[in-house]
Design a protein around this motif. Structure first.
Motif, PDB file in Angstrom:
ATOM      1  N   LYS A 138     -40.997   3.230  13.630  1.00 34.05           N
ATOM      2  CA  LYS A 138     -42.137   3.958  14.182  1.00 34.05           C
ATOM      3  C   LYS A 138     -41.808   4.699  15.481  1.00 34.05           C
ATOM      4  O   LYS A 138     -42.713   5.235  16.122  1.00 34.05           O
ATOM      5  CB  LYS A 138     -43.291   2.981  14.442  1.00 34.05           C
ATOM      6  CG  LYS A 138     -43.816   2.316  13.174  1.00 34.05           C
ATOM      7  CD  LYS A 138     -44.941   1.341  13.505  1.00 34.05           C
ATOM      8  CE  LYS A 138     -45.483   0.678  12.255  1.00 34.05           C
ATOM      9  NZ  LYS A 138     -46.577  -0.257  12.564  1.00 34.05           N
ATOM     10  N   PHE A 139     -40.552   4.677  15.874  1.00 38.06           N
ATOM     11  CA  PHE A 139     -40.202   5.297  17.159  1.00 38.06           C
ATOM     12  C   PHE A 139     -40.399   6.835  17.092  1.00 38.06           C
ATOM     13  O   PHE A 139     -39.895   7.490  16.191  1.00 38.06           O
ATOM     14  CB  PHE A 139     -38.745   4.980  17.519  1.00 38.06           C
ATOM     15  CG  PHE A 139     -38.308   5.629  18.803  1.00 38.06           C
ATOM     16  CD1 PHE A 139     -38.798   5.176  20.026  1.00 38.06           C
ATOM     17  CD2 PHE A 139     -37.435   6.718  18.790  1.00 38.06           C
ATOM     18  CE1 PHE A 139     -38.399   5.773  21.199  1.00 38.06           C
ATOM     19  CE2 PHE A 139     -37.051   7.322  19.970  1.00 38.06           C
ATOM     20  CZ  PHE A 139     -37.517   6.841  21.180  1.00 38.06           C
ATOM     21  N   ASN A 140     -41.140   7.344  18.087  1.00 40.53           N
ATOM     22  CA  ASN A 140     -41.379   8.786  18.181  1.00 40.53           C
ATOM     23  C   ASN A 140     -41.365   9.147  19.660  1.00 40.53           C
ATOM     24  O   ASN A 140     -42.281   8.791  20.416  1.00 40.53           O
ATOM     25  CB  ASN A 140     -42.737   9.151  17.552  1.00 40.53           C
ATOM     26  CG  ASN A 140     -42.979  10.656  17.568  1.00 40.53           C
ATOM     27  OD1 ASN A 140     -42.119  11.461  17.980  1.00 40.53           O
ATOM     28  ND2 ASN A 140     -44.167  11.052  17.119  1.00 40.53           N
ATOM     29  N   PRO A 141     -40.341   9.891  20.095  1.00 39.52           N
ATOM     30  CA  PRO A 141     -40.234  10.206  21.532  1.00 39.52           C
ATOM     31  C   PRO A 141     -41.421  11.010  22.058  1.00 39.52           C
ATOM     32  O   PRO A 141     -41.722  10.976  23.261  1.00 39.52           O
ATOM     33  CB  PRO A 141     -38.938  11.016  21.615  1.00 39.52           C
ATOM     34  CG  PRO A 141     -38.178  10.660  20.381  1.00 39.52           C
ATOM     35  CD  PRO A 141     -39.189  10.374  19.332  1.00 39.52           C
ATOM     36  N   GLU A 142     -42.109  11.745  21.164  1.00 38.40           N
ATOM     37  CA  GLU A 142     -43.203  12.602  21.614  1.00 38.40           C
ATOM     38  C   GLU A 142     -44.553  11.875  21.603  1.00 38.40           C
ATOM     39  O   GLU A 142     -45.569  12.461  21.932  1.00 38.40           O
ATOM     40  CB  GLU A 142     -43.289  13.851  20.710  1.00 38.40           C
ATOM     41  CG  GLU A 142     -42.024  14.706  20.786  1.00 38.40           C
ATOM     42  CD  GLU A 142     -42.095  15.904  19.872  1.00 38.40           C
ATOM     43  OE1 GLU A 142     -43.126  16.024  19.162  1.00 38.40           O
ATOM     44  OE2 GLU A 142     -41.137  16.693  19.861  1.00 38.40           O
ATOM     45  N   LYS A 193     -45.678   1.247  24.153  1.00 41.69           N
ATOM     46  CA  LYS A 193     -45.063   0.567  23.012  1.00 41.69           C
ATOM     47  C   LYS A 193     -43.716  -0.043  23.391  1.00 41.69           C
ATOM     48  O   LYS A 193     -43.371  -1.152  22.981  1.00 41.69           O
ATOM     49  CB  LYS A 193     -44.908   1.531  21.841  1.00 41.69           C
ATOM     50  CG  LYS A 193     -46.249   1.941  21.222  1.00 41.69           C
ATOM     51  CD  LYS A 193     -46.028   2.900  20.043  1.00 41.69           C
ATOM     52  CE  LYS A 193     -47.367   3.285  19.399  1.00 41.69           C
ATOM     53  NZ  LYS A 193     -47.186   4.201  18.267  1.00 41.69           N
ATOM     54  N   VAL A 194     -42.934   0.728  24.179  1.00 41.47           N
ATOM     55  CA  VAL A 194     -41.634   0.199  24.619  1.00 41.47           C
ATOM     56  C   VAL A 194     -41.835  -1.041  25.486  1.00 41.47           C
ATOM     57  O   VAL A 194     -41.107  -2.037  25.385  1.00 41.47           O
ATOM     58  CB  VAL A 194     -40.839   1.287  25.390  1.00 41.47           C
ATOM     59  CG1 VAL A 194     -39.632   0.677  26.079  1.00 41.47           C
ATOM     60  CG2 VAL A 194     -40.419   2.391  24.438  1.00 41.47           C
ATOM     61  N   ASP A 195     -42.857  -0.995  26.309  1.00 45.83           N
ATOM     62  CA  ASP A 195     -43.151  -2.144  27.172  1.00 45.83           C
ATOM     63  C   ASP A 195     -43.544  -3.382  26.342  1.00 45.83           C
ATOM     64  O   ASP A 195     -43.091  -4.500  26.606  1.00 45.83           O
ATOM     65  CB  ASP A 195     -44.272  -1.762  28.131  1.00 45.83           C
ATOM     66  CG  ASP A 195     -44.533  -2.862  29.141  1.00 45.83           C
ATOM     67  OD1 ASP A 195     -43.566  -3.266  29.836  1.00 45.83           O
ATOM     68  OD2 ASP A 195     -45.680  -3.342  29.217  1.00 45.83           O
TER      69      ASP A 195
END
Length: 485
Positions: free
Chosen positions: A298-302, A309-311
């Motif tokens: 589900k990773f999306n840089p934008e 989410k990263v936290d």
């Protein structure tokens, strides 16, 4: 008392004494029997000699008589001579005719009434039907024994004239006196012999059973968990030596078996521990793997929520890593035996210090004194207290309506220190109480169940003990006791 319950030493002692007593009784019995036989033979021989001498006197009287030697003249032939012959030989003499009727007696007339006037048919038949023409029987008169001899006397032409009856008194007074004197001497000898036998039996039984006692003591001391000493006995019998050799061989085999068993148990314990550690580590790895896969997919840089989410992802990983770290620490602490530093410290102060790491405001500390000095390792004491308090915190239900309370109390009495940790948690059910201090046992969803096992290990290393009482739904009280020195 049954013979089987007596000791071997006592049985040997009693057997030797009994043997001496039986020997004395047997010899006394044989002696009495021998004396009786000798007395019988003595009277028999004496009667035979008297009978021969009296017959010789009778034959001489018949030869010298002036009366015709016929049956009818027998009373006349022996009218006075029968008294003379009886007096010379000191023997009662009676003469009967061939039909068994009394003809003449050496007894006085007033005493002759006790003499049988006629002989029994058995006596007459025996005299007529045997070659010896002689009959002997025993009789008892007035409590005294008599030998009666019946024989046929003949004329010079060997024609039967009459029946000669000799009445011989068996006087055993002299023989009985000798027998009593001999038995008395024999009794003295056997009393001395019995005393010697008692002393000899005591020391001999002690000597025989000494080696067996040594072997018995060694067998009673034999333990699987320690190194057992072999038996070393010099100058003993072949049977005892064989028994000692068998015992020493058994000790070698036992020691070898103990080593194999200990090795097997250690290997089995570590295998089980490794399985438990692997299982506990796999538990946090699974959510970590799922979290990484989910984040990767589900990773999306934008994404405007990317930072959030990263936290969250990082917190999840850190939480699982902390769980694995605590598992590793618990395993390490349990595997490491506590070192006995024996520091002299104030137990009250150290327990307070251990409680400082907890933020829960329901933890209450009490002490009977401001200073209770004892010898204990500081680090290990802190570890004991923190594990017991953690156990109490985890025992309190999350949705409990009661106000949580954990009381830590330090007291002392005589030469011991007591640390009591009580909580009002859910308690321990009966079926779990025997397993509380077992490694790997836990009722919680996380952790390895090593905390209380480690506490027990530490306390027992310092010659102390830990006990608990618990009531389901009401709470648990742990009590640690250890010496001050």
């Amino acid at each position: 008392m049954k013979l089987a319950k007596l000791s071997l030493r006592l049985r040997i002692f009693l057997a030797m004494i009994l043997l001496v007593l039986l020997a004395s009784i047997l010899i006394a019995g044989v002696t009495i029997y021998q004396y009786n036989e000798e007395a019988h033979d003595y009277h028999q021989d004496r009667l035979n000699r008297k009978e021969e001498n009296i017959k010789a006197s009778v034959e001489y009287t018949i030869k010298e008589t002036t009366y015709p030697v016929i049956k009818e003249n027998v009373p006349l032939i022996f009218k006075d001579e029968i008294y003379e012959i009886a007096t010379i030989h000191n023997m009662e003499i009676n003469l009967y005719d061939l039909e068994g009727s009394l003809l003449k007696s050496s007894k006085a007339s007033f005493a002759a009434d006790s003499i049988p006037k006629c002989l029994d048919a058995d006596i007459l038949n025996t005299l007529s039907n045997t070659l010896e023409k002689r009959y002997i029987n025993n009789t008892i008169e007035n409590g005294e024994g008599y030998l009666s001899s019946y024989s046929v006397i003949t004329d010079q032409k060997f024609k039967p004239l009459a029946i000669l009856h000799l009445h011989y008194l068996e006087n055993d007074d002299f023989l009985n006196k000798e027998l009593n004197e001999f038995l008395e001497r024999l009794g003295y000898a056997y009393i001395i012999m019995l005393l010697i036998a008692i002393v000899l039996a005591y020391f001999l039984s002690k000597y025989i059973t000494k080696s067996l006692k040594t072997i018995s003591d060694k067998m009673n001391e034999t333990r699987l968990e320690k190194r057992n000493k072999k038996i070393d006995i010099d100058k003993t019998s072949e049977e005892i030596a064989t028994l000692v050799q068998s015992y020493n061989s058994m000790i070698d085999e036992l020691e070898e078996s103990a080593v194999k068993l200990a090795t097997s148990e250690r290997e089995q314990a570590w295998r089980e521990m490794a399985k438990q550690v692997a299982h506990e580590i796999k538990n946090p790895l699974t959510p970590m793997r799922l979290s990484v896969q989910s984040f990767q997919r589900k990773f999306n840089p934008e994404d405007p929520e990317i930072n959030h989410k990263v936290d969250e992802f990082s917190k999840t990983l850190i939480q699982q890593i902390d769980t694995m770290s605590s598992i590793a620490s618990a395993f390490s602490n349990f595997a490491k035996m506590p070192a006995q530093q024996n520091e002299t410290l104030n137990v009250v102060k150290i327990v307070k210090l251990a409680l400082d790491i907890f933020n829960e405001d329901y933890i209450v500390f009490k002490a009977s004194e401001d200073e209770i000095v004892a010898k204990f390792d500081r680090t290990q004491l802190i570890r004991v207290v923190t594990n017991l308090v953690k156990n109490g915190i985890q025992a309190i239900p999350e949705n409990s309506t009661r106000t949580p309370e954990i009381i830590v109390e330090v007291t002392s009495s005589d030469k011991v220190v007591n640390i009591i940790v009580s909580d009002n948690g859910k308690g321990i059910i009966e079926e779990n109480k025997p397993k509380v201090f077992e490694p790997k046992f836990t009722t919680k969803s996380s952790g390895m169940g090593l905390g209380l096992a480690m506490v027990k290990n530490i306390v027992e290393t310092y010659n102390g003990n830990i006990t608990f009482t618990s009531q389901e739904g009401m709470g648990t009280i742990f009590k640690v006791t250890f010496p001050k020195e």
